[in-house]
Enzyme design. Structure first.
Site, PDB file in Angstrom:
ATOM      1  N   GLU A 220     -12.108   9.895  92.424  1.00 48.72           N
ATOM      2  CA  GLU A 220     -13.450   9.313  92.583  1.00 48.72           C
ATOM      3  C   GLU A 220     -14.177   9.939  93.767  1.00 48.72           C
ATOM      4  O   GLU A 220     -15.382  10.167  93.714  1.00 48.72           O
ATOM      5  CB  GLU A 220     -13.369   7.783  92.719  1.00 48.72           C
ATOM      6  CG  GLU A 220     -12.658   7.066  91.571  1.00 48.72           C
ATOM      7  CD  GLU A 220     -13.101   7.485  90.171  1.00 48.72           C
ATOM      8  OE1 GLU A 220     -14.246   7.941  90.006  1.00 48.72           O
ATOM      9  OE2 GLU A 220     -12.287   7.387  89.228  1.00 48.72           O
TER      10      GLU A 220
ATOM     11  N   GLU B  94     -17.150   6.289  90.098  1.00 50.73           N
ATOM     12  CA  GLU B  94     -17.605   7.003  91.299  1.00 50.73           C
ATOM     13  C   GLU B  94     -18.981   6.585  91.784  1.00 50.73           C
ATOM     14  O   GLU B  94     -19.782   7.444  92.175  1.00 50.73           O
ATOM     15  CB  GLU B  94     -17.581   8.503  91.002  1.00 50.73           C
ATOM     16  CG  GLU B  94     -18.596   8.995  89.937  1.00 50.73           C
ATOM     17  CD  GLU B  94     -18.093   8.957  88.503  1.00 50.73           C
ATOM     18  OE1 GLU B  94     -17.202   8.130  88.215  1.00 50.73           O
ATOM     19  OE2 GLU B  94     -18.595   9.728  87.664  1.00 50.73           O
TER      20      GLU B  94
HETATM   21  N1  BES Z   1     -16.526   8.357  85.690  1.00 51.45           N
HETATM   22  C1  BES Z   1     -15.230   7.994  85.261  1.00 51.45           C
HETATM   23  C2  BES Z   1     -15.178   6.697  84.512  1.00 51.45           C
HETATM   24  C3  BES Z   1     -16.051   6.652  83.284  1.00 51.45           C
HETATM   25  C4  BES Z   1     -16.093   7.717  82.413  1.00 51.45           C
HETATM   26  C5  BES Z   1     -16.793   5.532  83.014  1.00 51.45           C
HETATM   27  C6  BES Z   1     -16.907   7.639  81.303  1.00 51.45           C
HETATM   28  C7  BES Z   1     -17.597   5.465  81.901  1.00 51.45           C
HETATM   29  C8  BES Z   1     -17.657   6.524  81.046  1.00 51.45           C
HETATM   30  C9  BES Z   1     -14.246   7.942  86.426  1.00 51.45           C
HETATM   31  O1  BES Z   1     -14.468   8.891  87.404  1.00 51.45           O
HETATM   32  C10 BES Z   1     -12.884   8.234  85.870  1.00 51.45           C
HETATM   33  O2  BES Z   1     -12.708   9.320  85.401  1.00 51.45           O
HETATM   34  N2  BES Z   1     -11.977   7.281  85.942  1.00 51.45           N
HETATM   35  C11 BES Z   1     -10.620   7.431  85.477  1.00 51.45           C
HETATM   36  C12 BES Z   1      -9.690   7.661  86.615  1.00 51.45           C
HETATM   37  C13 BES Z   1      -9.190   9.005  86.817  1.00 51.45           C
HETATM   38  C14 BES Z   1      -8.136   9.098  87.888  1.00 51.45           C
HETATM   39  C15 BES Z   1      -8.924   9.874  85.652  1.00 51.45           C
HETATM   40  C16 BES Z   1     -10.193   6.126  84.826  1.00 51.45           C
HETATM   41  O3  BES Z   1     -10.948   5.150  84.918  1.00 51.45           O
HETATM   42  O4  BES Z   1      -9.128   6.065  84.258  1.00 51.45           O
HETATM   43 ZN    ZN Z   2     -13.990  10.838  86.787  1.00 54.45          ZN
END
Ligand code: BES
Ligand code: ZN
Length: 634
Positions: free
Chosen positions: A318, A293
């Protein structure tokens, strides 16, 4: 149950530290020991001094795989005698105070996760700290891709991933989500390439390779982001658009056509979008996450380009972080559920508003299935199944499981049901207003909820098992389960097939990605080769262009030893770097009698994976790093 870390406990520790270090010839408030900072994952002396603004001037060198230049930090008024910053693998050349005086500084002993504290001597009048530095080719936040690793095959690519504590590997900063700063940047890249950041962005490459950025809203360091590549822009609406490599940018624009509707829907529920523009950048397939995000510029995996818009819940997710996470931020990684649980809840609400309640319920139900699986893996009573975590001394990555996302979202659905949707919506909107551009912990949320949501009906607390959700393990009994009718149809089909109906005769007309995922996840535990082949012949899973369906099928193919899917599995492992897909596949391979095959494929795929993915997969395969994989090209 472990005791949750409370704000009071950490402040008490801080007070003790302050007392212990008092010394008569130090005129100003003495410093606490960095390890006792309010954030267990930062060395920064946050109680004494805070960075308010960052100015970056960096040159991007694909030959040496380094960023070289300056980070100039503006401090809020303070009385500190030193500034402690987080760094990891940075080479510091010189530090200048207020543009004139050379500063004395020292780097502390390197720690495996946290890196090194950079301690800079200040006096109380110092406002500006200029740091000349360069990053290491091994900087964990940065992935440097060769042209062959991109869709176009002609230009190199670079992207960053700062969350959770990796910003310090490319910018010396107070790398804690408790600190917010505005930033400006000048990024110098080879001619023809475009640079993008979590800031105001260009829509075409600057002819001289020099790109300027500004982020006027204050953000925490984990939202600092940079990408450089051969990129094009397509507009999606008055304040949204998508960047991608030229060969996929039109497909991406088609897939994300509902973005503007999502922004409007979210605004209707939770108040104005405060970041002016919402653009997305589709990264090469080695991007280790589904999405990130980064404010004004969400980073996404190309594996959501399914060709039928069926995976756009990820965009909603996001986008939802523009309220939960980017506007109201978890103060430390122990409160990660405040970012991800709220965001998963909002994601689902957006899906319901835009695509209907049945669609949203399918996603809720799939999410709950994943949560139950995670709970089984964590085992009963695991402290990692609590919403409020204790990650001190551990990699914050270890707390980033479905618990924060799905247990968090389910908790909020229970709260919503207890007070009614209308009341809960008003509460959330006001919550985002009250804490906008602030970082808060779970206690602050709880106090606020008790005052503004549960005040009239304190008895609800017990009915919903409030404390159990936050500080207890597993899934509390007040969980509200949904039963989408669509999934009854899927379960009927699974039952028919398991009891002898031919796959080709099943009634699967009109099934979407979510029906298929439920179908594959509810398969019987024993399926022989012939029946796997029958499924494959009827539904062409091995050929699926949908990464969610394909990866679920490939997992089944490993556990059921279905050899014809092997070439597709190999191609997938070699071309996709998304950790959520790779982790279960490698785990299944490691548990099977195919470890040798997995090692052989990993030896070839590993150089193309992001450092974060590598850190996850190495231990699964007991891989010993021989230190040759990430060298820059000759
Ligand atoms: N902020 C997260 C990704 C993240 C979390 C990066 C912890 C590093 C450490 C992002 O918003 C996220 O949750 N992405 C998910 C997608 C979602 C639809 C659940 C993913 O990457 O799978
Ligand atoms: Zn997330």
């Amino acid at each position: 149950m472990t005791k949750p870390v409370t704000k009071c406990a950490s402040l008490a520790l801080l007070a003790i530290a302050l007392g212990c270090r008092a010394h008569e010839d130090v005129p100003v408030a003495p410093a606490p020991s960095p390890v006792l900072s309010v954030d267990p994952h930062s060395f920064a002396n946050l109680a004494e001094v805070r960075v308010r603004h960052l100015e970056l001037d960096l040159e991007v060198d694909f030959e040496t795989r380094r960023l070289t230049g300056q980070a100039t930090l503006t401090l809020a008024p303070h009385t500190a005698s030193r500034l402690v910053l987080d760094t990891r693998d940075l080479e510091i050349d010189a530090i200048v105070l207020d543009g004139v005086t050379e500063a004395s500084f020292s780097l502390g002993p390197p720690q495996p996760l946290l890196g090194q504290a950079l301690e800079i001597e200040l006096d109380s009048t110092t406002r500006v700290v200029g740091i000349s530095y360069r990053t290491s080719p091994r900087a964990e936040a940065l992935q440097w891709l060769t042209p062959e690793q991109t869709a176009g095959g002609a230009a190199p690519f670079l992207f960053s991933q700062s969350q959770a504590i990796l910003a310090r590997t490319w910018v010396p900063c107070q790398d804690s989500p408790a600190v917010r700063m505005t930033y400006e940047a000048t990024i110098r890249v080879p001619q023809g390439l475009m640079a993008l950041m979590s800031a105001t962005n260009p829509i075409r490459a600057a002819p001289d390779g020099i790109h300027s950025f500004s982020m006027p809203q204050p953000i925490p360091s984990y939202l600092l982001a940079l990408a450089v590549g051969d990129l094009e822009f397509r507009s999606l609406g008055p304040r949204s658009g998508v960047y991608a490599e030229p060969s996929i940018v039109d497909d991406a624009a088609w897939e994300f056509a509902d973005t503007e509707t999502m922004i409007e829907t979210a605004e209707g529920l939770y108040g104005p979008y405060r970041w002016e523009r919402y653009d997305m950048l589709v990264l090469p397939p080695s991007f280790p996450f589904g999405g990130m995000e980064n404010p004004r510029l969400t980073f996404v995996t190309p594996t959501i380009l399914a060709g039928d818009r069926s995976l756009v819940a990820l965009v909603a997710h996001e986008l939802a972080h523009s309220w939960s996470g980017n506007l109201v931020t978890n103060a430390t990684w122990n409160d990660f559920w405040l970012n991800e649980g709220f965001t998963s809840y909002i994601e689902n609400r957006l899906m319901e508003e835009i695509y209907g309640v049945e669609y949203a319920h399918m996603l809720t139900s799939l999410g709950l299935g994943e949560l139950r699986q995670t709970m089984r893996e964590l085992g009963p009573g695991s402290p990692d199944s609590h919403l409020v975590l204790d990650l001190a001394g551990r990699d914050p990555d270890e707390g980033m499981t479905d618990v924060a996302y799905e247990k968090g979202a389910n908790f909020l659905r229970v709260l919503e049901a207890a007070v009614g949707r209308e009341r809960f919506d008003r509460f959330l909107k006001a919550y985002f207003d009250t804490f906008s551009f602030q970082s808060i912990d779970t206690d602050t949320f709880l106090v606020h909820a008790r005052e503004h949501l549960l005040d009239e009906h304190p008895e609800l607390e017990d009915q919903i098992w409030l404390e159990e959700w936050l500080y207890g393990s597993g899934i509390p009994a007040s969980l509200i389960e949904v039963h989408p009718v669509a999934f009854d149809r899927v379960e009927d089909a699974v039952y028919s097939w398991a009891t002898g109906t031919a796959a080709a005769d099943l009634d699967t007309g009109g099934w979407t990605t979510h029906h298929w995922l439920h179908f594959l996840r509810t398969m019987p535990s024993e399926i022989d080769d012939k029946r796997m082949a029958e499924l494959d012949a009827a539904f062409a899973f091995t050929e699926s262009g949908n990464a969610e369906i394909l990866s679920t099928w490939l997992l089944l193919s490993i556990t059921h030893r279905y050899a014809p899917a092997r070439p597709a599995l190999e191609r997938f492992l070699l071309s996709v770097g998304r950790r959520k897909f790779l982790q279960p596949l490698y785990e299944a391979l490691a548990d099977s009698n195919d470890r040798a095959w997995a090692h052989e494929v990993y030896a070839r795929s590993r150089p193309g994976y992001h450092p974060l993915t590598v850190s996850t997969i190495d231990p699964i395969l007991d891989w010993v790093d021989k230190g040759t994989e990430r060298r820059p090209p000759a």
